[in-house]
Design a protein around this motif. Structure first.
Motif, PDB file in Angstrom:
ATOM      1  N   ALA A 148      23.995  10.501   2.539  1.00  7.36           N
ATOM      2  CA  ALA A 148      24.371  11.222   3.458  1.00  7.36           C
ATOM      3  C   ALA A 148      25.083  12.065   3.627  1.00  7.36           C
ATOM      4  N   VAL A 149      24.409  13.121   4.325  1.00  8.29           N
ATOM      5  CA  VAL A 149      25.309  14.350   4.379  1.00  8.29           C
ATOM      6  C   VAL A 149      24.932  14.578   5.893  1.00  8.29           C
ATOM      7  N   THR A 150      26.080  15.747   6.187  1.00 11.93           N
ATOM      8  CA  THR A 150      26.342  15.715   7.909  1.00 11.93           C
ATOM      9  C   THR A 150      25.501  17.203   8.094  1.00 11.93           C
ATOM     10  N   THR A 151      24.486  17.671   9.330  1.00 16.40           N
ATOM     11  CA  THR A 151      24.077  18.874   9.742  1.00 16.40           C
ATOM     12  C   THR A 151      24.676  19.663   9.472  1.00 16.40           C
ATOM     13  N   PHE A 170      18.271  12.529  -6.451  1.00 18.07           N
ATOM     14  CA  PHE A 170      19.357  11.782  -5.423  1.00 18.07           C
ATOM     15  C   PHE A 170      17.686  12.211  -3.954  1.00 18.07           C
ATOM     16  N   LYS A 171      17.869  11.736  -3.046  1.00 20.91           N
ATOM     17  CA  LYS A 171      17.218  11.425  -1.687  1.00 20.91           C
ATOM     18  C   LYS A 171      18.543  11.654  -0.955  1.00 20.91           C
ATOM     19  N   GLU A 172      18.052  12.757   0.104  1.00 23.62           N
ATOM     20  CA  GLU A 172      19.114  13.277   0.943  1.00 23.62           C
ATOM     21  C   GLU A 172      18.577  13.074   2.553  1.00 23.62           C
ATOM     22  N   VAL A 173      19.731  12.232   3.635  1.00 19.30           N
ATOM     23  CA  VAL A 173      19.320  11.518   4.476  1.00 19.30           C
ATOM     24  C   VAL A 173      20.241  12.310   5.760  1.00 19.30           C
ATOM     25  N   MET A 174      19.986  12.987   6.558  1.00 19.82           N
ATOM     26  CA  MET A 174      20.916  13.904   7.525  1.00 19.82           C
ATOM     27  C   MET A 174      21.522  12.646   8.516  1.00 19.82           C
ATOM     28  N   GLY A 175      22.860  13.279   9.244  1.00 17.18           N
ATOM     29  CA  GLY A 175      23.580  12.541  10.050  1.00 17.18           C
ATOM     30  C   GLY A 175      23.467  13.689  10.876  1.00 17.18           C
ATOM     31  N   ASP A 180      27.852   8.951  12.363  1.00 18.68           N
ATOM     32  CA  ASP A 180      26.527   9.365  11.577  1.00 18.68           C
ATOM     33  C   ASP A 180      26.078   9.199  10.725  1.00 18.68           C
ATOM     34  N   SER A 181      26.438  10.123   9.770  1.00 15.65           N
ATOM     35  CA  SER A 181      27.208  10.467   8.117  1.00 15.65           C
ATOM     36  C   SER A 181      27.043   8.522   7.877  1.00 15.65           C
ATOM     37  N   PHE A 182      28.716   8.720   8.125  1.00 16.04           N
ATOM     38  CA  PHE A 182      29.330   7.269   7.878  1.00 16.04           C
ATOM     39  C   PHE A 182      28.082   5.826   8.126  1.00 16.04           C
ATOM     40  N   LEU A 183      27.630   6.495   9.285  1.00 13.55           N
ATOM     41  CA  LEU A 183      27.289   4.765   9.896  1.00 13.55           C
ATOM     42  C   LEU A 183      26.268   4.543   8.489  1.00 13.55           C
ATOM     43  N   LEU A 184      25.087   5.539   8.522  1.00 12.77           N
ATOM     44  CA  LEU A 184      24.214   5.725   7.619  1.00 12.77           C
ATOM     45  C   LEU A 184      24.804   4.574   6.149  1.00 12.77           C
ATOM     46  N   LEU A 185      25.981   5.173   5.605  1.00  9.17           N
ATOM     47  CA  LEU A 185      27.009   3.915   4.522  1.00  9.17           C
ATOM     48  C   LEU A 185      26.987   2.798   4.959  1.00  9.17           C
ATOM     49  N   GLU A 186      27.857   3.031   5.674  1.00  7.71           N
ATOM     50  CA  GLU A 186      28.511   1.398   6.784  1.00  7.71           C
ATOM     51  C   GLU A 186      26.805   0.784   6.428  1.00  7.71           C
ATOM     52  N   ARG A 189      22.214   2.404   4.461  1.00  8.48           N
ATOM     53  CA  ARG A 189      20.760   3.155   4.550  1.00  8.48           C
ATOM     54  C   ARG A 189      21.444   4.261   4.016  1.00  8.48           C
ATOM     55  N   ALA A 190      22.108   4.455   3.037  1.00  8.60           N
ATOM     56  CA  ALA A 190      22.480   5.521   2.362  1.00  8.60           C
ATOM     57  C   ALA A 190      23.663   5.302   1.487  1.00  8.60           C
ATOM     58  N   ASP A 191      23.656   5.662   0.193  1.00 10.60           N
ATOM     59  CA  ASP A 191      24.358   4.822  -0.737  1.00 10.60           C
ATOM     60  C   ASP A 191      26.010   5.559  -1.065  1.00 10.60           C
ATOM     61  N   ALA A 192      25.867   6.595  -0.342  1.00 10.00           N
ATOM     62  CA  ALA A 192      27.221   7.545  -0.913  1.00 10.00           C
ATOM     63  C   ALA A 192      27.342   8.440   0.670  1.00 10.00           C
ATOM     64  N   PHE A 193      28.291   8.820   1.268  1.00 10.51           N
ATOM     65  CA  PHE A 193      28.404   9.721   1.863  1.00 10.51           C
ATOM     66  C   PHE A 193      29.828  11.096   1.251  1.00 10.51           C
TER      67      PHE A 193
END
Length: 299
Positions: A148-151, A170-175, A180-186, A189-193
């Motif tokens: 996860a990274v923040t837009t 690795f796959k990137e997902v945007m918070g 929102d990015s931390f929630l992806l980790l929490e 839905r993401a393995d790292a932030f």
């Protein structure tokens, strides 16, 4: 007809005065009696406690800057706290919605084309937050994972650069923002932030079980963080820098840093545990607004 022409001229002069004042922030805030302060919802340097209450190292530093500005313009300025995001912070400074943005913005050459940066007040390192149970310790461990990274943040480009250099996939997902990015980790839905270490520490401290998370891996970069003002407003920039320098010299900035970055902070009364780094000490010893590019190690 003469009255009509006179009305047009008066309107044009008024518009011209408004435009001139928009480029003179000191005149603008003196006239209005208020200053619009750009703040963040979920950064370690600036965050909300809810109900319109904003706190943090950079927020309180900006409040002290405002107190000094009040003395300069000869009246007590009311602070209008204006929440900004990674995506809209620069446009809102440019269009006059925000007079002073003191969140967690990296000072770099690209952004300096659109805004002016005050003195660097925090030197940030970019690292990776993971769940302690993940087994992830380094960049190579992200191979095949979701990150996860923040837009709108510099971490996006930085992550892609390291992705190529390390040869990991690795796959990137945007918070949409840091929370929102931390929630992806929490939520799994993401393995790292990947983000500024201070932002990672702040979000971990506010989580339900802080011990479930760890900040791992190398320092991906060292970046200067600074407040933003409108481009070309030299008088306002000087006033902001004078206040920052005053806070450095009288020791109040160091006490403020300890209060927000080392000691337990609200709302969970958990300490971030980020002592003053040598890089930040150096920035304060010789106040400057050097961009991130000046801190890149030349190979």
């Amino acid at each position: 007809m003469k009255k009509h022409i006179l009305a047009i001229v008066c309107t044009a002069l008024a518009a011209g005065g408004a435009i001139a004042q928009s480029n003179d922030t000191l005149a603008k805030i003196k006239s209005s009696g208020s200053i619009s302060l750009g703040v963040r919802d979920s950064s370690a340097l600036s965050y909300t406690l809810g109900n319109g209450k904003y706190v943090g190292f950079h927020t309180e530093m900006a409040e002290r800057i405002t107190a000094d500005l009040s003395k300069q313009v000869g009246k007590q300025l009311k602070i209008e706290y204006t929440p900004v995001t990674s995506q809209n912070r620069i446009p809102l400074v440019q269009n006059g919605t925000v007079d002073l943005e003191c969140g967690s913005t990296t000072n770099n050459a690209t952004r300096a084309k659109d805004v002016d940066f005050a003195y660097n007040t925090y030197m940030e390192v970019v690292r990776t937050a993971v769940k302690t149970s993940s087994g992830i310790k380094d960049l190579k461990d992200l191979n095949g994972k979701t990150v996860a990274v923040t837009t709108g943040t510099t971490s996006v480009q930085l992550l892609r650069k390291n992705k190529r250099a390390e040869g990991v996939n690795f796959k990137e997902v945007m918070g949409k923002d840091h929370a929102d990015s931390f929630l992806l980790l929490e939520s799994g839905r993401a393995d790292a932030f990947v983000m500024d270490a201070s932002i990672l520490a702040a979000n971990i401290s506010k989580s339900r079980n802080p011990k479930d998370y760890a900040i791992v891996g190398p320092e991906l970069s060292v970046e200067p963080i600074a407040c933003m003002v409108r481009k070309g407003d030299t008088a306002f920039l000087k006033a902001v820098n004078d206040s920052i320098e005053r806070q450095i010299k009288d020791g109040s900035l160091a006490k403020l840093y300890d209060k927000w970055m080392v000691q337990p902070v609200p709302p969970a009364n958990v300490a971030l545990g980020l002592p003053l780094s040598e890089a930040t000490k150096a920035a304060w010893a010789n106040p400057n607004n050097k961009p991130a590019e000046d801190f890149v190690t030349k190979e």
